[in-house]
Design a protein around this motif. Structure first.
Motif, short mmCIF file in Angstrom:
data_model
loop_
_atom_site.label_atom_id
_atom_site.label_comp_id
_atom_site.label_asym_id
_atom_site.label_seq_id
_atom_site.Cartn_x
_atom_site.Cartn_y
_atom_site.Cartn_z
N VAL A 165 58.34 29.39 42.20
CA VAL A 165 57.94 28.58 41.04
C VAL A 165 56.54 28.99 40.58
O VAL A 165 56.28 29.14 39.38
N ALA A 166 55.62 29.19 41.52
CA ALA A 166 54.26 29.61 41.17
C ALA A 166 54.25 30.97 40.50
O ALA A 166 53.51 31.20 39.52
N VAL A 167 55.07 31.90 41.00
CA VAL A 167 55.15 33.24 40.40
C VAL A 167 55.70 33.16 38.98
O VAL A 167 55.20 33.83 38.06
N ILE A 168 56.73 32.33 38.78
CA ILE A 168 57.30 32.18 37.43
C ILE A 168 56.25 31.61 36.48
O ILE A 168 56.11 32.07 35.33
N TRP A 169 55.51 30.61 36.93
CA TRP A 169 54.45 30.02 36.11
C TRP A 169 53.41 31.07 35.73
O TRP A 169 52.98 31.17 34.58
N TRP A 170 53.03 31.89 36.71
CA TRP A 170 52.05 32.94 36.46
C TRP A 170 52.57 33.98 35.48
O TRP A 170 51.87 34.38 34.54
N ARG A 171 53.81 34.42 35.67
CA ARG A 171 54.35 35.48 34.83
C ARG A 171 54.63 35.01 33.40
O ARG A 171 54.46 35.76 32.45
N THR A 172 55.11 33.78 33.25
CA THR A 172 55.46 33.28 31.92
C THR A 172 54.33 32.53 31.26
O THR A 172 54.37 32.27 30.06
N ARG A 173 53.31 32.15 32.04
CA ARG A 173 52.19 31.35 31.55
C ARG A 173 52.68 30.03 30.98
O ARG A 173 52.10 29.50 30.01
N SER A 174 53.75 29.51 31.55
CA SER A 174 54.31 28.25 31.09
C SER A 174 54.93 27.50 32.27
O SER A 174 55.62 28.10 33.10
N LEU A 175 54.70 26.19 32.31
CA LEU A 175 55.30 25.38 33.35
C LEU A 175 56.78 25.14 33.11
O LEU A 175 57.52 24.83 34.05
N ARG A 176 57.22 25.27 31.88
CA ARG A 176 58.59 24.90 31.55
C ARG A 176 59.64 25.69 32.32
O ARG A 176 60.49 25.11 32.99
N PRO A 177 59.64 27.01 32.25
CA PRO A 177 60.66 27.74 33.03
C PRO A 177 60.45 27.58 34.53
O PRO A 177 61.42 27.56 35.29
N ALA A 178 59.19 27.47 34.98
CA ALA A 178 58.92 27.32 36.40
C ALA A 178 59.52 26.03 36.94
O ALA A 178 60.20 26.01 37.98
N LEU A 179 59.27 24.92 36.25
CA LEU A 179 59.79 23.63 36.72
C LEU A 179 61.28 23.48 36.42
O LEU A 179 61.97 22.73 37.12
N ALA A 180 61.76 24.16 35.40
CA ALA A 180 63.21 24.16 35.16
C ALA A 180 63.92 24.81 36.35
O ALA A 180 64.93 24.31 36.85
N PHE A 181 63.35 25.92 36.82
CA PHE A 181 63.91 26.63 37.97
C PHE A 181 63.85 25.76 39.23
O PHE A 181 64.86 25.51 39.88
N GLY A 182 62.66 25.29 39.57
CA GLY A 182 62.51 24.49 40.79
C GLY A 182 63.27 23.20 40.76
O GLY A 182 63.89 22.80 41.76
#
Length: 232
Positions: free
Chosen positions: A90-107
């Motif tokens: 989730v942290a890597v997704i947030w870093w790569r996309t610069r958005s919490l939305r896909p990161a928290l959608a995934f988690g």
């Protein structure tokens, strides 16, 4: 020329991570998820020791490198490490996309698919394979075995990752490696005989049927109601 970023963070969010794309059939996805939970729960009460013979046969393979490997797999995706792995991704997704939305959608999709299976496990309360009947018994596990939390987790993780990467060049690789990971976990928990094979099969079906409905409820319906998770 440089390679395209993994998740193409500079693209508009409407064209971004595939896990954010609204489902074309939201009510169907939710209905299938609900039906699957009910059916898989009811089936659990009827299984008993129907596949004990298959558990014995698979557990006979628990020797040497195979036994060491399957035991390692079981420990690596136990609840504690699995939560840690998910948080890191989730942290890597947030870093790569610069958005919490896909990161928290995934988690969130993984967590909401995975956690209720533990509730069903306590409701069904199917015993794990009897260690006294096994050629290479694993240490006794204190909780019931149906469905397999390890197998639900890895299947939900793979499904969420495939959705996340479906608009990138990594999609086909995620699909291939994901299928391999699910098969490896299925055989690992079955060869360790910490679960009956039917526990693991039910868990794969659970995640495949429930995750799409969970994604609809969490990503399409609930996230837009949370101010900092709304799309542009």
């Amino acid at each position: 020329m440089t390679d395209a970023p993994l998740l193409r963070p500079r693209r508009p969010e409407s064209d971004g991570a595939g896990i954010l794309e609204p489902s074309p059939y939201p009510l169907v996805s939710v209905a299938i998820a609900v039906i699957a939970v009910v059916v898989i729960t009811l089936v659990g009460f009827a299984l008993g020791t129907v596949d004990l013979g298959l558990s014995k046969a698979l557990n006979a393979l628990h020797t040497g490198p195979i036994g060491a490997f399957t035991t390692a797999v079981y420990h690596v995706i136990s609840p504690g490490p699995a939560i840690g792995i998910t948080v890191v991704v989730v942290a890597v997704i947030w870093w790569r996309t610069r958005s919490l939305r896909p990161a928290l959608a995934f988690g969130g999709t993984i967590a909401i698919t995975w956690v209720p299976s533990a509730v069903v496990k306590e409701i069904v309360h199917r015993a794990r394979p009897d260690v006294a009947a096994l050629p290479h018994p694993f240490p006794v596990q204190p909780d019931p075995g149906y469905p397999s939390g390890h197998t639900v987790y890895i299947t939900a993780f793979v499904v969420a990752m495939i959705w996340l990467l479906r608009e990138t060049r990594w999609h086909r690789l995620a699909l291939t490696l994901g299928i391999v990971a699910i098969v490896v976990v299925f055989f690992s928990v079955s060869i360790d005989a910490v679960h009956y094979p039917t526990d693991a099969v039910a868990s794969i079906l659970w995640a495949l049927a429930v995750a799409p409905g969970v994604r609809v409820v969490w990503v399409d319906w609930l996230m837009p109601r949370i101010p900092f998770l709304r799309g542009r």
